[in-house]
Design a protein around this motif. Structure first.
Motif, short mmCIF file in Angstrom:
data_model
loop_
_atom_site.label_atom_id
_atom_site.label_comp_id
_atom_site.label_asym_id
_atom_site.label_seq_id
_atom_site.Cartn_x
_atom_site.Cartn_y
_atom_site.Cartn_z
N LEU A 71 0.85 -1.19 0.00
CA LEU A 71 0.00 0.00 0.00
C LEU A 71 0.89 1.24 0.00
N THR A 72 0.56 2.19 -0.84
CA THR A 72 1.33 3.42 -0.92
C THR A 72 0.79 4.44 0.08
N PHE A 73 1.57 5.47 0.29
CA PHE A 73 1.14 6.56 1.15
C PHE A 73 -0.18 7.13 0.63
N GLU A 74 -0.28 7.30 -0.67
CA GLU A 74 -1.48 7.85 -1.29
C GLU A 74 -2.68 6.93 -1.09
N ASP A 75 -2.47 5.59 -1.18
CA ASP A 75 -3.56 4.63 -0.95
C ASP A 75 -4.13 4.81 0.45
N VAL A 76 -3.25 4.88 1.43
CA VAL A 76 -3.68 4.98 2.82
C VAL A 76 -4.30 6.36 3.08
N ASP A 77 -3.73 7.40 2.50
CA ASP A 77 -4.27 8.75 2.62
C ASP A 77 -5.73 8.77 2.16
N GLN A 78 -6.00 8.21 0.99
CA GLN A 78 -7.37 8.19 0.46
C GLN A 78 -8.29 7.33 1.32
N SER A 79 -7.78 6.23 1.83
CA SER A 79 -8.59 5.35 2.68
C SER A 79 -8.99 6.05 3.98
N ILE A 80 -8.06 6.76 4.60
CA ILE A 80 -8.36 7.50 5.83
C ILE A 80 -9.48 8.50 5.56
N LYS A 81 -9.37 9.23 4.48
CA LYS A 81 -10.39 10.23 4.14
C LYS A 81 -11.73 9.58 3.84
N GLN A 82 -11.72 8.42 3.17
CA GLN A 82 -12.97 7.74 2.84
C GLN A 82 -13.65 7.19 4.09
N ASN A 88 -19.37 9.62 8.55
CA ASN A 88 -19.94 10.95 8.73
C ASN A 88 -19.20 11.73 9.83
N ILE A 89 -17.88 11.63 9.79
CA ILE A 89 -17.04 12.36 10.73
C ILE A 89 -16.39 13.50 9.96
N LYS A 90 -16.54 14.68 10.48
CA LYS A 90 -16.08 15.88 9.78
C LYS A 90 -14.56 16.02 9.86
N GLY A 91 -13.95 16.14 8.68
CA GLY A 91 -12.53 16.46 8.62
C GLY A 91 -12.37 17.94 8.89
N TYR A 115 -4.14 13.90 10.32
CA TYR A 115 -5.52 14.17 9.93
C TYR A 115 -6.32 14.51 11.18
N LEU A 116 -7.08 15.58 11.11
CA LEU A 116 -7.86 16.05 12.25
C LEU A 116 -9.34 15.84 11.96
N TYR A 117 -10.04 15.14 12.85
CA TYR A 117 -11.45 14.83 12.67
C TYR A 117 -12.23 15.21 13.92
N CYS A 118 -13.49 15.57 13.70
CA CYS A 118 -14.32 15.93 14.85
C CYS A 118 -15.78 15.74 14.50
N ASN A 119 -16.48 15.05 15.37
CA ASN A 119 -17.94 15.03 15.33
C ASN A 119 -18.36 16.05 16.38
N PRO A 120 -18.90 17.20 15.96
CA PRO A 120 -19.19 18.27 16.92
C PRO A 120 -20.08 17.84 18.09
N LEU A 121 -21.05 16.97 17.85
CA LEU A 121 -21.93 16.54 18.94
C LEU A 121 -21.20 15.67 19.95
N THR A 122 -20.31 14.81 19.45
CA THR A 122 -19.49 14.00 20.36
C THR A 122 -18.53 14.89 21.13
N ALA A 123 -17.92 15.85 20.44
CA ALA A 123 -17.00 16.79 21.10
C ALA A 123 -17.72 17.55 22.21
N ALA A 124 -18.95 17.97 21.93
CA ALA A 124 -19.72 18.71 22.93
C ALA A 124 -19.98 17.84 24.17
N LYS A 125 -20.31 16.57 23.95
CA LYS A 125 -20.53 15.66 25.09
C LYS A 125 -19.26 15.50 25.91
#
Length: 174
Positions: A71-82, A88-91, A115-125
């Motif tokens: 797996l290339t860096f680009e393969d894993v990069d795309q997988s993380i984003k997908q 439904n986690i906001k990047g 990569y930074l991700y946040c679900n605002p409702l989970t963060a609020a809890k």
């Protein structure tokens, strides 16, 4: 024979003394863990095991997995984003630190993206439960190329790592 009996008696006295001395402190921890999530003890134990093994507090608190060969860096990069899109986690940000180091030094440097991700409702809890959790936000997943060129996934151990471990099992070696 009397000597051995005396040694065992002395050991018994020491054991009882330690139980009296340490008992209240250990009971405090037992009571605290009784109120934690069922998996908390195992999570904290594995952190302590890694701390004892590595002597490194940062390494003790992270989950890591080697990326499967091929797996290339680009393969894993795309997988993380997908995976983030699928869940439904906001990047909320991406830090291509490896590219930044190369640009600043003028020399090629290994790949490193955070990569930074946040679900605002989970963060609020989390923050409602205890404002100290704000220091852990947003959740981070790192893709790191080590000194040998092997790719690794890193994230904080605990809840985040369980999601990453499940969703990225197709990326992991072994």
């Amino acid at each position: 024979m009397g000597f051995i009996r005396n040694i065992f008696a002395l050991l018994g006295v020491v054991a009882v003394g330690l139980a009296i001395w340490l008992g209240p402190a250990l009971y405090k921890y037992k009571v605290a863990f009784d109120g934690f999530d069922d998996q908390a003890f195992d999570t904290y134990k594995s952190m302590m095991d890694r701390l004892a093994e590595t002597g490194n507090s940062a390494a003790a608190t992270v989950w890591k997995a080697k990326v499967a060969e091929g797996l290339t860096f680009e393969d894993v990069d795309q997988s993380i984003k997908q995976v983030a899109i699928d869940r439904n986690i906001k990047g909320v940000g991406e830090l291509p630190l490896g590219d930044q180091v190369a640009a600043m030094t003028g020399k090629p440097w290994r790949k490193l993206n955070i990569y930074l991700y946040c679900n605002p409702l989970t963060a609020a809890k989390m923050v409602e439960y205890d404002p100290a959790y704000a220091a852990y936000l947003p959740c981070r997943v790192s893709l790191v190329e080590d000194n040998t060129g092997q790719l690794w996934l890193y994230t904080l151990d605990g809840c985040v790592s369980k999601v990453v471990e499940i969703d990225f099992r197709h990326l992991r070696a072994g």
